[in-house]
Design an enzyme around this catalytic site. Sequence first.
Site, PDB file in Angstrom:
ATOM      1  N   GLU A  18       0.811  -1.225   0.000  1.00 38.58           N
ATOM      2  CA  GLU A  18       0.000   0.000   0.000  1.00 38.58           C
ATOM      3  C   GLU A  18       0.841   1.270   0.000  1.00 38.58           C
ATOM      4  O   GLU A  18       0.416   2.302  -0.526  1.00 38.58           O
ATOM      5  CB  GLU A  18      -0.952   0.013   1.197  1.00 38.58           C
ATOM      6  CG  GLU A  18      -2.074  -1.014   1.129  1.00 38.58           C
ATOM      7  CD  GLU A  18      -1.687  -2.365   1.719  1.00 38.58           C
ATOM      8  OE1 GLU A  18      -0.489  -2.593   1.993  1.00 38.58           O
ATOM      9  OE2 GLU A  18      -2.598  -3.193   1.902  1.00 38.58           O
TER      10      GLU A  18
ATOM     11  N   PHE B 153     -10.864  -7.131  14.283  1.00 35.55           N
ATOM     12  CA  PHE B 153      -9.807  -7.605  13.388  1.00 35.55           C
ATOM     13  C   PHE B 153      -9.529  -6.548  12.316  1.00 35.55           C
ATOM     14  O   PHE B 153     -10.437  -6.033  11.687  1.00 35.55           O
ATOM     15  CB  PHE B 153     -10.252  -8.918  12.729  1.00 35.55           C
ATOM     16  CG  PHE B 153      -9.257  -9.432  11.719  1.00 35.55           C
ATOM     17  CD1 PHE B 153      -7.988  -9.842  12.118  1.00 35.55           C
ATOM     18  CD2 PHE B 153      -9.578  -9.474  10.374  1.00 35.55           C
ATOM     19  CE1 PHE B 153      -7.061 -10.287  11.187  1.00 35.55           C
ATOM     20  CE2 PHE B 153      -8.659  -9.924   9.433  1.00 35.55           C
ATOM     21  CZ  PHE B 153      -7.396 -10.333   9.845  1.00 35.55           C
ATOM     22  N   GLN B 154      -8.272  -6.231  12.124  1.00 37.12           N
ATOM     23  CA  GLN B 154      -7.813  -5.224  11.156  1.00 37.12           C
ATOM     24  C   GLN B 154      -8.451  -3.852  11.388  1.00 37.12           C
ATOM     25  O   GLN B 154      -8.741  -3.120  10.454  1.00 37.12           O
ATOM     26  CB  GLN B 154      -8.036  -5.702   9.716  1.00 37.12           C
ATOM     27  CG  GLN B 154      -7.131  -6.901   9.381  1.00 37.12           C
ATOM     28  CD  GLN B 154      -7.006  -7.175   7.902  1.00 37.12           C
ATOM     29  OE1 GLN B 154      -7.940  -6.960   7.130  1.00 37.12           O
ATOM     30  NE2 GLN B 154      -5.840  -7.668   7.489  1.00 37.12           N
TER      31      GLN B 154
ATOM     32  N   LYS C   5     -17.326  -0.555   6.463  1.00 36.37           N
ATOM     33  CA  LYS C   5     -17.883  -1.499   5.489  1.00 36.37           C
ATOM     34  C   LYS C   5     -19.395  -1.341   5.334  1.00 36.37           C
ATOM     35  O   LYS C   5     -19.913  -1.399   4.217  1.00 36.37           O
ATOM     36  CB  LYS C   5     -17.554  -2.932   5.921  1.00 36.37           C
ATOM     37  CG  LYS C   5     -17.769  -3.948   4.819  1.00 36.37           C
ATOM     38  CD  LYS C   5     -17.272  -5.312   5.265  1.00 36.37           C
ATOM     39  CE  LYS C   5     -17.244  -6.294   4.113  1.00 36.37           C
ATOM     40  NZ  LYS C   5     -16.691  -7.591   4.556  1.00 36.37           N
TER      41      LYS C   5
ATOM     42  N   MET D  68      24.445   8.680   1.752  1.00 34.75           N
ATOM     43  CA  MET D  68      24.386   9.993   2.394  1.00 34.75           C
ATOM     44  C   MET D  68      24.761   9.887   3.869  1.00 34.75           C
ATOM     45  O   MET D  68      25.495  10.725   4.402  1.00 34.75           O
ATOM     46  CB  MET D  68      22.987  10.608   2.230  1.00 34.75           C
ATOM     47  CG  MET D  68      22.904  12.051   2.684  1.00 34.75           C
ATOM     48  SD  MET D  68      24.062  13.140   1.802  1.00 34.75           S
ATOM     49  CE  MET D  68      22.971  13.849   0.569  1.00 34.75           C
TER      50      MET D  68
END
Lengths: 562, 161
Positions: free
Chosen positions: A55, A117-118, A167, A474
Amino acid sequence: MTTGSTEKVNGARALIKCLEMEGVDTLFGYPGGQIIPFYDELYDSDLRHILVRHEQAAAHAADGYARATGKTGVCVSTSGPGATNLVTGIATAYMDSVPMVALTGQVPSSMIGNDAFQEADIKGITQPITKHNYLVQDANELPRVMKEAFHIASTGRPGPVLVDLPKDIQISEIDFSYPDKVELRGYKPTYKGNLQQVKRAAEEIAKASRPIIYAGGGVITSNAAAELVRFAETIMAPVTTTLTGIGAIPTEHPLNLGMLGMHGTKYANYAIQESDLLIAVGARFDDRVTGKLESFAPNARVIHIDIDPAEISKNVPVNIPIVGDAKHILKALTKYVKCCNSELWLAKIIEWKTEYPLRYRKESDVIKPQFVVEQISEVCKDAIVVTEVGQHQMWAAQYFKFSEPRTFLTSGGLGTMGYGYPAAIGAKVGRPDKLVVDISGDGSFQMNSQELATAVQNDIPVIAVILNNGYLGMVRQWQELFFDRRYSCTDISGSVDFVKLAEAYGALGLRAEKPSEVRPAIEEAVKSGRPAVVDVIIECEANVSPMVPAGAAINEILDLED
Amino acid sequence: MKHTLAVLVENRSGVLSRVAGLFSRRGYNIDSLAVGVTEDPDVSRMTIVVHGDDSVLEQVKKQLNKLVEVIKVSDLASEDTVGRELALFKVAADENSRAEIMQITDIFRARIVDVGPKSVVVEVTGDEDKILAIETLLQKFGIKEMVRTGKIAISRGSKKV
């Protein structure tokens, strides 16, 4: 107020219709449990969806798309880890004022707050890194929220807006109609500059004998590059740009001094310090630009043109602020100004340019990174250059010859390694007519190299040129200069064979190990028309030069090539 | 230097968190914050007392104004403003000390709103100095608990923020 008749649709379908109404053609995303209803409706729509492999890449790709086209980029993810993976990309867009709308799935409304969940509180998490964000609590709000989200993201000082979509909101039925306009009493950006202030600025310019224009990313955002050049030519003032301002004036323009600041040109930094009038346009006096704040442009009066009033006098006290859109204001200002008396000043600048050019020691047996960028610049003229973050980013900024705006895409504010490759994918999707090159380092490239799969699967022919020095270069440079060459955890040599990696994904993999191999490899990558990776083995301890040590004044600039 | 800001915001969930988050993120110090709905039920009003020099205050105001849900920010100058705070003190009290506490309460035009066998609750309204003064006087009896609302303020005269 709304347009047209209403129709009954579910929330997910409503979202698709909102995106279509906003003129969106492409989304970058990754599905998951709580965003399935949206993806189900997407299946039947004409919107193009680029399926990424992580993502974070969706957010960077939307960002690259937005910077390359000027349109609002859109990314999509599911709830929880999908949403938190967007965070770095959203923060990157926020710091560089990139218009973006991020859509995230969320657990059903009834479960929010229960550690489902999630579940993650993405609205809370992204509060400090979005221009605004929403958690939709009623499906009937969707059209208004989406209208506002696109409006807020793309107007004023642009930025990312996140819309969190439980949802149940995606599946509930609503009467859909899209509003014509937004009504936000707390959000009214100023575009037109105050005319009195414009006139005061013109008077100040007429009095100046050593004026300098300091142009930032705001000039690009406002599509004001042509107005900037006309203004500079009218008053005959030199122009220095920030990292994100690169492309606002062609590299080869006689008034261009290149970049200023920590790795800017010596002559840009000297000119700033000697100037008697600093005209800042769409820039925010970042610490990488100003160095030691108290000694920045010590003799200059300051005119500051910016659309965000909060940037005025934030770091440097401003004498004449003009709040508004750079394009409007530069146009207005150009009408009131005359050529100021800058001949001696320009002569002095030519002297500095001749005496302290950007330079590197040319060698025939090892590949110099600056040489690679010069070769890319010649082979890939007018390409869109995207970078990661680190030494290669500075070399790209210093040695590529740009001729137009929106052709240098780089994470300036947040400094996000792993930005470049996915952003290049987004840029290429938005501008298929352009050659797109990601100038990368071996460290940064590995932060999102999984996106080779995205490029191959969707046939997006982006070229990545990796300046491979086997170091996190760097940091190694700072360790060399300021930490007694103690290279703690910066040696990444032997990490992966980038040619085989490219081939494993089905992309073209090429390698250059001698200076004579560099140009043919780049040419072959361009000619292939395929996603390609060019692994260039460069001098491993090359440094970015010149350099202003952190905390020093910007004229205390070291030439590390001496 | 202390400043009192009147901030009109959309009356929606999450706005307080945005404002509080802004202050902590940018390192501005809030002395107090009070919030409630206004004559317009869609609008809430926050009274924020903040300290800092002029440039800090300028940044605070500008950053607040950048929040989409902030409608208006006004800096209330102290001379033109009525500012009040409510405090409740639970003070240890027995037969010997109760009378003296009542006397102090009277002097400050405060009220005793609860009396128990070993304590009284004193309610006082006023500006910060007054509340500080009564607190100091009540301390010798033993303050068991204290709660303050934070300042709310409104401008004098017919002018609106």
